[in-house]
Design a protein around this motif. Structure first.
Motif, PDB file in Angstrom:
ATOM      1  N   MET A  60     -21.136 -37.212  -5.640  1.00  0.00           N
ATOM      2  CA  MET A  60     -22.467 -37.800  -5.609  1.00  0.00           C
ATOM      3  C   MET A  60     -23.521 -36.776  -6.039  1.00  0.00           C
ATOM      4  N   GLY A  61     -23.358 -35.513  -5.632  1.00  0.00           N
ATOM      5  CA  GLY A  61     -24.293 -34.485  -6.070  1.00  0.00           C
ATOM      6  C   GLY A  61     -24.277 -34.307  -7.580  1.00  0.00           C
ATOM      7  N   VAL A  73     -37.067 -29.300  -7.355  1.00  0.00           N
ATOM      8  CA  VAL A  73     -35.832 -30.007  -7.034  1.00  0.00           C
ATOM      9  C   VAL A  73     -35.233 -29.403  -5.777  1.00  0.00           C
ATOM     10  N   GLY A  74     -35.102 -30.195  -4.722  1.00  0.00           N
ATOM     11  CA  GLY A  74     -34.473 -29.731  -3.497  1.00  0.00           C
ATOM     12  C   GLY A  74     -32.975 -29.956  -3.558  1.00  0.00           C
ATOM     13  N   ALA A  75     -32.232 -28.866  -3.742  1.00  0.00           N
ATOM     14  CA  ALA A  75     -30.769 -28.934  -3.817  1.00  0.00           C
ATOM     15  C   ALA A  75     -30.176 -27.999  -2.770  1.00  0.00           C
ATOM     16  N   ASP A  76     -30.864 -27.911  -1.623  1.00  0.00           N
ATOM     17  CA  ASP A  76     -30.514 -26.905  -0.620  1.00  0.00           C
ATOM     18  C   ASP A  76     -29.780 -27.476   0.586  1.00  0.00           C
ATOM     19  N   GLY A  77     -28.993 -28.528   0.364  1.00  0.00           N
ATOM     20  CA  GLY A  77     -28.029 -28.969   1.353  1.00  0.00           C
ATOM     21  C   GLY A  77     -28.557 -29.850   2.463  1.00  0.00           C
ATOM     22  N   LYS A  78     -27.646 -30.175   3.385  1.00  0.00           N
ATOM     23  CA  LYS A  78     -27.932 -31.150   4.436  1.00  0.00           C
ATOM     24  C   LYS A  78     -29.053 -30.709   5.368  1.00  0.00           C
ATOM     25  N   SER A  79     -29.267 -29.397   5.519  1.00  0.00           N
ATOM     26  CA  SER A  79     -30.354 -28.883   6.361  1.00  0.00           C
ATOM     27  C   SER A  79     -31.528 -28.447   5.506  1.00  0.00           C
ATOM     28  N   LEU A 137     -41.548 -33.896  -6.735  1.00  0.00           N
ATOM     29  CA  LEU A 137     -40.375 -33.444  -5.988  1.00  0.00           C
ATOM     30  C   LEU A 137     -39.254 -34.469  -6.054  1.00  0.00           C
ATOM     31  N   VAL A 138     -38.012 -33.995  -6.205  1.00  0.00           N
ATOM     32  CA  VAL A 138     -36.834 -34.837  -6.033  1.00  0.00           C
ATOM     33  C   VAL A 138     -35.825 -34.082  -5.169  1.00  0.00           C
ATOM     34  N   LEU A 139     -34.999 -34.837  -4.469  1.00  0.00           N
ATOM     35  CA  LEU A 139     -33.899 -34.284  -3.704  1.00  0.00           C
ATOM     36  C   LEU A 139     -32.590 -34.682  -4.362  1.00  0.00           C
ATOM     37  N   VAL A 140     -31.610 -33.780  -4.344  1.00  0.00           N
ATOM     38  CA  VAL A 140     -30.302 -34.067  -4.926  1.00  0.00           C
ATOM     39  C   VAL A 140     -29.215 -33.582  -3.967  1.00  0.00           C
ATOM     40  N   GLY A 141     -28.008 -34.102  -4.155  1.00  0.00           N
ATOM     41  CA  GLY A 141     -26.874 -33.667  -3.351  1.00  0.00           C
ATOM     42  C   GLY A 141     -27.058 -33.988  -1.883  1.00  0.00           C
ATOM     43  N   ASP A 142     -26.522 -33.135  -1.009  1.00  0.00           N
ATOM     44  CA  ASP A 142     -26.580 -33.384   0.427  1.00  0.00           C
ATOM     45  C   ASP A 142     -27.997 -33.382   0.973  1.00  0.00           C
TER      46      ASP A 142
END
Length: 517
Positions: free
Chosen positions: A356-357, A204-210, A336-341
């Protein structure tokens, strides 16, 4: 490989973190390096709001405690830059459902009743309360970002020990690929710069806009751009015109936001943020003078005097963070999934990013509940579960981004058309409580029906056109003034039709028809 024995959860007493005790919280960098398992069901990269919420949502879905969850963050403590601090009622409800709300309130979080919007410092304001939105929590939550993250991490340590492993100060250097190209784990770099490979059924990618995870996975961030900067400062015991509301002050180059963020030391700290242009007109100490000269005249007294005093007393420069717009990238792929920013972000004017996150976390948690009885050896969240998450995510994120884009352009009022739309918004909100309630339901994410979004957009555009036929002042030629304003408003409204169409399609698109970027 059999999982390690699981310990019983600790007491359910809320975690109490105050501003005075922030430095007393033990950080991972001060502990011996952890020994990780070779395989986890889920590895979450990023231990801020979205990552911690995902960890808890998955832990709740795994009531029998059969799964192993690892959450890692590259910072040994909280990210030093100030970040999101405002959560709409829908997000506050998710925090409550996940068991975080009581601890956050005990740590100094502030209940917020809605937004108060000022067209300028001398104008009458408009209240946009949450309370009128039927079927939803009547108050949001605002809390100092560092207190928020430290409290959530502390609660995970105390209540999910043996179920969720939290490692701070370790970063992700690479992703492990499976035989079919799917994501099958991560390569971590320890605080001592050693490489550790951990395999996982889901990352899970929860590591922000960058997001490093997004980049390592090769997911396109086409359209990502830095559109400006946000400067912020804290003011203790500020005199807010509407004490329990977040405030938006217009009239300057960009919007000014003011909202309470923490109860401590017998008072309340308030965050003041200033929307700055991409090409900064000043830097360092000179930025203070620029902000005081350019923005403070649009803040009503006595708050403007208090903000000026806080800026003068500040040692060092103002805190500044880039404002990034990232159209929602592909939010899921095998493994893999992305969450938040990490899965899309926009201008913070609608304060919806954190909500939204949290919605991402709740959506992923629902998929985990559906799969909680899957036998050992099968992925907990399979391809169908990830597609289900992505389909739902792709419905609400475009709406948030379109609203942020449209509201920011109108609130900044950079052109005659935008100023016409802004004036029309205030005229529309002045027509009655129902108009203000419908707008707030959209802005807070409580209202997701596509026909309501379309109706509100058309009403505002209609108000912009009708009010354009009133001359601004007697010196203008009435006909020329009216035609100019009507033309500019019509051009701006027409330019936004593509955004409206994209939002409508995102809401009605069949779940099986996912979007690729």
């Amino acid at each position: 490989m059999s999982p390690a024995p699981l310990r019983k959860p600790a007491s359910t007493e809320p975690v109490r973190v105050t501003i005075a005790s922030l430095s007393d919280i033990e950080t991972r960098s001060e502990r011996p390096g952890p020994t990780l398992a070779e395989h986890y069901d889920v590895v979450i990269v990023g231990a801020s709001l979205a990552g911690c919420a995902v960890a808890e949502a998955l832990a709740q879905a795994d009531g029998e405690r059969r799964r192993r969850i690892l959450i890692v963050d590259r910072h040994p403590d909280v990210h030093p830059r100030f970040s999101g601090e405002f959560i709409h009622p829908g997000g506050a409800q998710i925090l409550d459902d996940l068991g975080f709300y009581e601890s956050l309130s005990a740590a100094g979080g502030v209940d917020v009743d809605g937004f108060a919007v000022f067209e300028n410092a001398d104008a009458r304001h408009v209240d946009l309360p949450y309370a009128g939105i039927k079927g939803h929590r009547p108050r949001g939550l605002s809390i100092h970002h560092k207190v928020l993250i430290r409290t959530m991490r502390q609660r995970l340590r105390e209540h999910r020990a043996g179920h969720v492993e939290l490692v701070e100060g370790w970063s992700v250097n690479d992703l492990v690929r499976g035989p079919r190209g799917e994501i099958a784990g991560v390569v971590l770099e320890t605080a001592g710069h050693k490489a550790v490979t951990v395999r996982a059924d889901l990352v899970v990618g929860a590591d922000g806009k960058s997001s490093s995870v997004r980049k390592l996975a090769g997911i396109s961030d086409e359209g990502r751009e830095t559109i400006g900067f946000t400067a912020g400062i804290e003011v203790h015991n500020a005199t807010l015109p509407r004490g329990s509301y977040a405030h938006v002050f217009l009239g300057g180059w960009g919007p000014i936001l003011a909202y309470p963020i923490l109860r401590h030391d017998g008072g309340v700290s308030t965050r003041i943020t200033f929307d700055l242009p991409l090409l900064l007109p000043a830097k360092g100490e000179r930025m203070k003078a620029y902000v005081m000269r350019t923005y403070l005249p649009f803040i009503p007294a006595p708050l403007c005097t208090e903000v000026a005093a806080a800026i003068r007393a500040l040692e060092g420069p103002l805190e500044i963070a880039p404002t990034v717009n990232l159209p929602a990238p592909t939010a899921a792929m095998p493994g893999l999934v992305l969450v938040g920013d990490a899965a899309g972000c926009s201008h913070p004017i609608t304060a919806s990013g954190m909500t939204m996150g949290l919605r991402d976390a709740a959506t992923l948690g629902k998929q985990a509940v559906r799969r909680h009885r899957v036998p050992e050896g099968e992925p907990w969240l399979d391809g169908a579960a990830l597609r289900g998450y992505r389909a739902e995510h792709d419905r609400y994120v475009p709406t948030r981004q379109a609203l942020a884009d449209a509201i920011y352009e109108a609130f900044r009022g950079g052109g005659m058309g935008a100023r016409s739309i802004r004036r029309a918004l205030f005229e529309y909100w002045g027509t009655g409580v129902s108009a203000r309630t419908r707008s707030m339901a959209l802005l807070s994410g409580a209202e997701r029906r596509p026909h309501v979004f379309l109706t509100e957009y058309l009403k505002t555009a209609g108000h912009a056109l009708s009010t354009s036929f009133s001359p601004q002042h007697a010196r203008h030629f009435p006909i020329g003034d009216r035609v100019r304003r009507a033309t500019c408003a019509a051009q701006l409204a027409r330019g936004k039709l593509g955004l409206v169409a994209a939002v409508m399609w995102a809401q009605i698109r069949p779940a099986w028809m996912v979007r690729d970027r």
